[in-house]
Design a protein around this motif. Structure first.
Motif, PDB file in Angstrom:
ATOM      1  N   TRP A   1       0.830  -1.207   0.000  1.00 64.27           N
ATOM      2  CA  TRP A   1       0.000   0.000   0.000  1.00 64.27           C
ATOM      3  C   TRP A   1       0.867   1.260   0.000  1.00 64.27           C
ATOM      4  CZ3 TRP A   1      -5.245  -0.893  -0.083  1.00 64.27           C
ATOM      5  CH2 TRP A   1      -6.081   0.231   0.016  1.00 64.27           C
ATOM      6  N   ASP A   2       0.400   2.283  -0.731  1.00 66.36           N
ATOM      7  CA  ASP A   2       1.109   3.559  -0.797  1.00 66.36           C
ATOM      8  C   ASP A   2       1.299   4.148   0.605  1.00 66.36           C
ATOM      9  OD1 ASP A   2       2.137   6.021  -1.648  1.00 66.36           O
ATOM     10  OD2 ASP A   2       0.137   6.902  -1.790  1.00 66.36           O
TER      11      ASP A   2
ATOM     12  N   GLY B   1       0.118   9.134   0.447  1.00 63.71           N
ATOM     13  CA  GLY B   1      -1.158   9.824   0.342  1.00 63.71           C
ATOM     14  C   GLY B   1      -1.957   9.825   1.634  1.00 63.71           C
TER      15      GLY B   1
ATOM     16  N   THR C   1      -4.502   8.203   2.500  1.00 62.20           N
ATOM     17  CA  THR C   1      -4.966   6.917   3.004  1.00 62.20           C
ATOM     18  C   THR C   1      -3.910   6.168   3.802  1.00 62.20           C
ATOM     19  OG1 THR C   1      -4.332   5.887   0.906  1.00 62.20           O
ATOM     20  CG2 THR C   1      -6.614   6.625   1.127  1.00 62.20           C
ATOM     21  N   SER C   2      -2.695   6.725   3.920  1.00 59.64           N
ATOM     22  CA  SER C   2      -1.630   6.012   4.617  1.00 59.64           C
ATOM     23  C   SER C   2      -1.010   6.816   5.746  1.00 59.64           C
ATOM     24  CB  SER C   2      -0.531   5.621   3.617  1.00 59.64           C
ATOM     25  OG  SER C   2      -1.045   4.815   2.593  1.00 59.64           O
TER      26      SER C   2
ATOM     27  N   ALA D   1       1.224  12.857  -4.630  1.00 59.06           N
ATOM     28  CA  ALA D   1       0.396  11.809  -4.044  1.00 59.06           C
ATOM     29  C   ALA D   1      -1.052  12.262  -3.907  1.00 59.06           C
ATOM     30  CB  ALA D   1       0.953  11.404  -2.684  1.00 59.06           C
ATOM     31  N   LEU D   2      -1.252  13.520  -3.500  1.00 61.00           N
ATOM     32  CA  LEU D   2      -2.613  14.039  -3.362  1.00 61.00           C
ATOM     33  C   LEU D   2      -3.310  14.110  -4.713  1.00 61.00           C
ATOM     34  CD1 LEU D   2      -2.293  16.949  -0.760  1.00 61.00           C
ATOM     35  CD2 LEU D   2      -3.414  14.733  -0.462  1.00 61.00           C
TER      36      LEU D   2
ATOM     37  N   ASP E   1      -4.244  10.625  -5.645  1.00 60.14           N
ATOM     38  CA  ASP E   1      -5.391  10.177  -4.861  1.00 60.14           C
ATOM     39  C   ASP E   1      -6.688  10.773  -5.396  1.00 60.14           C
ATOM     40  OD1 ASP E   1      -3.822   8.670  -3.195  1.00 60.14           O
ATOM     41  OD2 ASP E   1      -3.867  10.081  -1.508  1.00 60.14           O
TER      42      ASP E   1
ATOM     43  N   ALA F   1      -8.796   7.796  -6.716  1.00 63.55           N
ATOM     44  CA  ALA F   1      -9.836   7.509  -5.729  1.00 63.55           C
ATOM     45  C   ALA F   1     -11.041   8.406  -5.931  1.00 63.55           C
ATOM     46  CB  ALA F   1      -9.264   7.701  -4.321  1.00 63.55           C
TER      47      ALA F   1
ATOM     48  N   HIS G   1     -10.198   9.323   8.919  1.00 67.58           N
ATOM     49  CA  HIS G   1      -9.995   9.017   7.507  1.00 67.58           C
ATOM     50  C   HIS G   1     -11.301   8.887   6.740  1.00 67.58           C
ATOM     51  CE1 HIS G   1      -5.991   8.030   9.082  1.00 67.58           C
ATOM     52  NE2 HIS G   1      -5.568   8.299   7.870  1.00 67.58           N
TER      53      HIS G   1
ATOM     54  N   CYS H   1     -13.882   9.625   4.137  1.00 72.04           N
ATOM     55  CA  CYS H   1     -13.553  10.086   2.786  1.00 72.04           C
ATOM     56  C   CYS H   1     -13.722  11.590   2.634  1.00 72.04           C
ATOM     57  CB  CYS H   1     -14.433   9.359   1.779  1.00 72.04           C
ATOM     58  SG  CYS H   1     -14.216   9.916   0.073  1.00 72.04           S
TER      59      CYS H   1
END
Length: 425
Positions: free
Chosen positions: A79-80, A83, A85-86, A224-225, A228, A232, A341, A343
């Motif tokens: 997993w990244d 971003g 999500t991490s 990364a943003l 994402d 996503a 987190h 969304c």
């Protein structure tokens, strides 16, 4: 207290239409299960609504602790780690704060009329080429992609972005996945440089100012943003639109009901977000200390997966949990996650799904599947599930109804009112 059950092979195979495997219902009645994926360490699997909420919101379960770990996963690539999500606070708070105002309910609501215009333009072409179509390729993908690209201020590149998505989220071979990721982020860097030379009023320009002028984010975090938001920001919505339409078309009485009462569409969209879950489980969170959860002891350093799909069908929370009840009220679903987190683009995703449903039902009379219910091909086994295609047919006699008729505008007004009430509830 049970601590070490024999691990089960995971993820479980879904049924037609991504229906949940019956094993989830069994696991909700037991202590937390252990699962084993194709790659990485064994993990605990939380399936009950209450346990999943705990994993997603309790600071003792950390995404950041996954760095350097042999994470449980379905693909060779881990997993990244850059971003949203991490990351955990305060890094997550810093980056999320740059985006939150752009995706507030009030700001997103201003996009509704334009979203309808984009949806109508797409369906103009569907109607012109009718009476059959693939609603994945011709509508579900380009609608959220167009809106997200416009928001960011980058070119509408549906096919190019989707090619990377196919390579990275839907179970590609490791070499293909790595090459796709490298190509994608190289292209993102080109777009960033283009906007750096010619800034505007879009989200990418705002992020560039935060990077270059204010020093609030690094270049890597910026890329990364952007990645994402582009991926996503539309992949799950595209899948949600297509799969939601599929489930409605297998229930013609519900299609008729929504056509007669379009004011139900916002609530129906929430129920579809609960019922249709494209992501089986979240990124692994690692316990930072020993934690009792769901009847077992999760030891410090052990990963836990939160099964969102199973939690959204928990009968302890949702009456008739395995039924699609379009006017359902009560507890909030976990389709957008929970906690820090949750969304960041949830309001935009809601709007896009509402607009998609309203426009498809209005513009395509007699809409029906062009194949048997078990005919569509489903993507499973990757990070995000979904449909390969959605072949439909429709009646063309009145399909060109423009979006700006008085009746349509009245429906939009009702939807906006209902949406505000939903957010206030």
């Amino acid at each position: 207290m049970q601590t070490r059950p024999e691990p089960l092979a995971y993820p479980f195979e879904p049924g037609t239409g991504l229906e949940l495997n019956p094993l989830y219902a069994e696991l909700r009645e037991r202590p937390l299960a252990r699962v084993r994926m194709s790659y990485g360490d064994d993990a605990w699997l939380a399936t009950r609504y209450a346990d999943v909420k705990t994993v997603l919101s309790d600071a003792r379960f950390s995404l950041a602790e996954a760095v350097g770990q042999n994470q449980p996963r379905t693909q060779a690539t881990a997993w990244d780690q850059v971003g949203l999500t991490s990351l955990e606070p305060p890094e997550h708070t810093r980056l999320r704060g740059l985006l939150a105002k752009e995706f507030s309910a009030r700001r997103v609501e201003r996009l509704r009329v334009h979203a309808h215009e984009v949806a109508d333009e797409l369906l103009d072409r569907v109607v012109e080429s009718g009476p059959s179509a693939d609603l994945v390729e011709q509508f579900a993908i380009p609608l959220p992609t167009t809106l997200n690209c416009e928001l960011l201020g980058v070119p509408r590149e549906h096919s190019r972005i989707w090619a990377w998505v196919e390579a990275n989220l839907f179970g590609a071979e490791p070499d293909q996945s790595g090459e796709g990721a490298a190509e994608f982020y190289s292209h993102m860097a080109e777009l960033v440089e283009l906007r750096r030379r010619k800034p505007g009023e879009d989200l990418l320009s705002s992020l560039l100012r935060a990077c270059d002028r204010d020093g609030l984010i690094t270049e890597d975090e910026l890329l990364a943003l952007v990645g994402d938001l582009l991926v996503a920001g539309f992949v799950t919505v595209a899948g949600q639109i297509a799969t939601s339409v599929y489930h409605l078309l297998t229930r013609p009485e519900e299609v008729s009901r929504l056509r007669e009462r379009p004011e139900l569409i916002p609530r129906a969209a929430e129920e579809l977000l609960r019922y249709v879950q494209l992501i089986d489980f979240t990124a692994p969170r690692y316990a930072t200390e020993d934690v009792e959860l769901g009847g077992v002891l999760v030891r410090a350093g052990e990963p836990v997966l939160a099964a969102l799909a199973a939690a959204n069908r928990d009968p302890a929370v949702f009456a008739d949990a395995d039924d699609l009840v379009l006017d359902r009220s009560g507890a909030a679903h976990l389709g957008f996650g929970h906690g820090a987190h949750f969304c960041v683009g949830a309001q935009l995703a809601r709007l896009e799904l509402q607009v998609a449903l309203e426009t498809v039902l209005r513009r395509l009379p007699g809409l029906r599947l062009a194949v048997p219910e078990d005919g569509p091909r489903w993507k499973t086994g990757g990070i995000v599930n979904g449909l390969h295609g959605l072949p439909v047919t429709f009646d063309t006699a009145s399909g060109a109804q423009p979006q700006t008729t008085p009746a349509a505008l009245a429906r939009l007004s009702v939807q906006r009112t209902q949406t505000r009430h939903t957010h206030e509830a």
